[in-house]
Write a protein that holds these residues in place. Structure first.
Motif, PDB file in Angstrom:
ATOM      1  N   ASP A  20       0.794  -1.270  -0.100  1.00 43.59           N
ATOM      2  CA  ASP A  20      -0.081  -0.008  -0.053  1.00 43.59           C
ATOM      3  C   ASP A  20       0.908   1.355  -0.082  1.00 43.59           C
ATOM      4  O   ASP A  20       0.370   2.409   0.127  1.00 43.59           O
ATOM      5  N   ARG A  46       3.379   1.609   2.165  1.00 42.22           N
ATOM      6  CA  ARG A  46       4.173   1.433   3.411  1.00 42.22           C
ATOM      7  C   ARG A  46       4.250  -0.188   3.837  1.00 42.22           C
ATOM      8  O   ARG A  46       5.479  -0.377   3.824  1.00 42.22           O
ATOM      9  N   TYR A  47       3.412  -0.732   4.066  1.00 41.73           N
ATOM     10  CA  TYR A  47       3.441  -2.160   4.342  1.00 41.73           C
ATOM     11  C   TYR A  47       3.653  -2.899   2.980  1.00 41.73           C
ATOM     12  O   TYR A  47       3.043  -2.684   2.075  1.00 41.73           O
ATOM     13  N   ASP A  98       6.518  -3.804   7.614  1.00 35.67           N
ATOM     14  CA  ASP A  98       6.455  -2.497   7.754  1.00 35.67           C
ATOM     15  C   ASP A  98       7.711  -1.826   7.480  1.00 35.67           C
ATOM     16  O   ASP A  98       8.816  -2.105   8.144  1.00 35.67           O
ATOM     17  N   TRP A 115       5.900   6.372   4.831  1.00 38.99           N
ATOM     18  CA  TRP A 115       4.652   6.563   4.425  1.00 38.99           C
ATOM     19  C   TRP A 115       4.396   8.009   4.178  1.00 38.99           C
ATOM     20  O   TRP A 115       4.962   8.746   4.587  1.00 38.99           O
ATOM     21  N   THR A 143      -6.247  -2.837   0.256  1.00 40.89           N
ATOM     22  CA  THR A 143      -5.841  -1.845   1.137  1.00 40.89           C
ATOM     23  C   THR A 143      -6.585  -0.475   0.952  1.00 40.89           C
ATOM     24  O   THR A 143      -7.233  -0.175   0.066  1.00 40.89           O
ATOM     25  N   SER A 195      -2.244   4.539   5.703  1.00 41.84           N
ATOM     26  CA  SER A 195      -1.519   3.316   6.366  1.00 41.84           C
ATOM     27  C   SER A 195      -1.526   3.277   8.017  1.00 41.84           C
ATOM     28  O   SER A 195      -0.949   2.715   8.570  1.00 41.84           O
ATOM     29  N   THR A 239      -7.183  -3.216   6.546  1.00 43.35           N
ATOM     30  CA  THR A 239      -6.448  -4.041   5.461  1.00 43.35           C
ATOM     31  C   THR A 239      -7.402  -5.408   5.302  1.00 43.35           C
ATOM     32  O   THR A 239      -7.243  -6.070   6.428  1.00 43.35           O
ATOM     33  N   THR A 268      -5.499  -1.608  10.714  1.00 44.63           N
ATOM     34  CA  THR A 268      -4.446  -0.810  10.102  1.00 44.63           C
ATOM     35  C   THR A 268      -3.859   0.200  11.190  1.00 44.63           C
ATOM     36  O   THR A 268      -2.518   0.327  11.234  1.00 44.63           O
ATOM     37  N   SER A 295       0.194   0.155  12.462  1.00 47.91           N
ATOM     38  CA  SER A 295       1.138   1.113  12.526  1.00 47.91           C
ATOM     39  C   SER A 295       1.767   1.155  13.870  1.00 47.91           C
ATOM     40  O   SER A 295       2.903   1.831  14.078  1.00 47.91           O
TER      41      SER A 295
END
Length: 410
Positions: free
Chosen positions: A89, A91-92, A105, A109, A140, A144, A149, A164, A168
């Motif tokens: 997405d 970020r992940y 992770d 982001w 997603t 983020s 998700t 989500t 984080s």
């Protein structure tokens, strides 16, 4: 909220109604708006003045590395079980090994505030695995740090919505895990809801709206024959159907479902995958051997672009010049005018060996300024300036095959 696990089919029988038509949502509202305060920041993250862009690669043995695109340093993040495909997405990174989903992770982001952006950098983290059987399809939102998700395991028919915000913070928390008849299904998050496919004869045939506890919303169901492919745009969440697309938007605290049919008389195969630049309304997908489908979710229109060779992947940059990028079967990246369909430029056959062997599947990703393409057999990652005649601006050699890869920080 507590974890919930229950058969979904029986729960949905009371909520199944036919979609009769929906009004258009506000065109430019984010599909899953972040919280109004905090600007997407989390504890132990540093706000940056520009996007902290990076490329994450996973080699055939499961080693995860991250290449910083600003200073070109490389960090080894850890190991995941051997995976056959990956998605992200921004970020992940989600690595699918066919027997559970590993989540990394990247610690990078961008938070979309509609008229401006905030950029964050934190320590990367190997979040762990989500258990399940069979190929995992991940969906997603544009955030983020908030929302959900979605993960669907085809063999076991498990529909999972992850929190989500918890991700984080370094935690894997399931909002719900529901049992659906096994099929190539989808769990697509939107705001505080999720769209879940329901099968008929083993094939996804309809989509229902559930809340974050897995409870179906009465009347919020739509037919979507052979549902495949999903993406979140600036406007809403998209699911591909045999006869067009289903667009889900947030309206008045709920979810509305709207059909975007293919143009009358079209003979081109439907799009089964969608890709585009984050935060933009237009996405692209291969139209079989007949070119590229462009879907403008703001205008609710499809456009078919003819291409002179078979296409493996396509993505819409949706910039002022309306660039559309495509990876052709000969390993070249094509730069196409999305308004006219004209071929503007192309690279050489960058990943011909990868496409001709089982080394791994190349993936083409575009951001606002550059495109990135991995060559597993070539052991290289290419950075392409698509606005400058498809010029190769940088080439990054990798110590092993970059079998899977994603761009993060965007």
């Amino acid at each position: 909220m507590p974890h919930r696990s229950a058969p979904l089919t029986a729960m949905l029988t009371l909520a199944m109604l036919t979609l009769t038509g929906c009004a258009r949502a506000e065109a430019d509202a984010p599909a899953a708006s972040p919280e109004s305060t905090g600007h997407g920041a989390v504890a132990r993250a540093t706000e940056m003045s520009e996007p902290p862009l990076a490329v994450v690669t996973i080699d055939p043995g499961g080693t995860v590395r991250q290449l910083d695109l600003l200073d070109e340093s490389v960090a080894e993040l850890g190991e995941v079980p051997v995976a056959s495909r990956a998605s992200s997405d921004g970020r992940y990174v989600f690595a699918d090994g066919g027997d559970g989903l590993s989540i990394v992770d990247s610690g990078r982001w961008t938070w979309d505030h509609v008229d401006h952006f905030h950029y964050y950098l934190a320590a990367p983290n190997m979040l762990g695995e989500v258990p399940g059987r069979g190929p995992a399809t991940v969906a997603t939102t544009s955030s983020s740090t908030t929302g959900g998700t979605g993960v669907f395991f085809a063999e076991s028919g498990e529909a999972v919505l992850l929190d989500t915000a918890a991700m984080s913070r370094g935690e894997l928390v399931e909002r719900f895990r529901l049992e659906v008849d096994p099929h190539d299904g989808l769990v697509v998050p939107i705001g505080g809801y999720a769209l879940v496919t329901q099968p008929q004869a083993g094939v996804a045939a309809s989509v229902s709206v559930l809340d974050e506890d897995g409870m179906p919303q009465p009347g919020a169901t739509a037919d979507c024959a052979d549902a495949r492919g999903t993406v979140t745009t600036r406007v809403g969440a998209v699911i591909g159907c045999a006869d067009g697309a289903l667009l889900a938007t947030l309206v008045d605290g709920g979810v509305e479902l709207e059909r975007i049919p293919y143009p009358a008389g079209t003979a081109a195969p439907p799009a089964t995958a969608f890709a585009g630049r984050d935060g933009r309304p237009t996405v692209a997908g291969p139209a079989g051997d007949q070119g590229i489908w462009l879907l403008d979710t703001r205008e609710r229109t499809w456009t078919l672009l003819a291409v002179d060779r078979p296409i493996v992947q396509a993505t819409a940059v949706d910039d002022e010049a309306q660039h559309v990028l495509a990876l052709a079967v000969d390993g070249r990246v094509l730069v196409i005018d999305g308004k006219t369909g004209a071929l503007l430029s192309q690279t050489g056959p960058l990943v011909a060996d990868s496409l001709a062997t089982d080394a791994g599947s190349p993936t083409l990703i575009a951001d606002q300024a550059r495109a990135y393409l991995n060559g597993p057999a070539e052991q290289v990652v290419y950075e392409i300036d698509f606005a400058d005649a498809a010029r190769i601006s940088r080439t990054f050699a990798t110590p092993t095959e970059p079998a899977l890869f994603a761009e993060t920080g965007r």
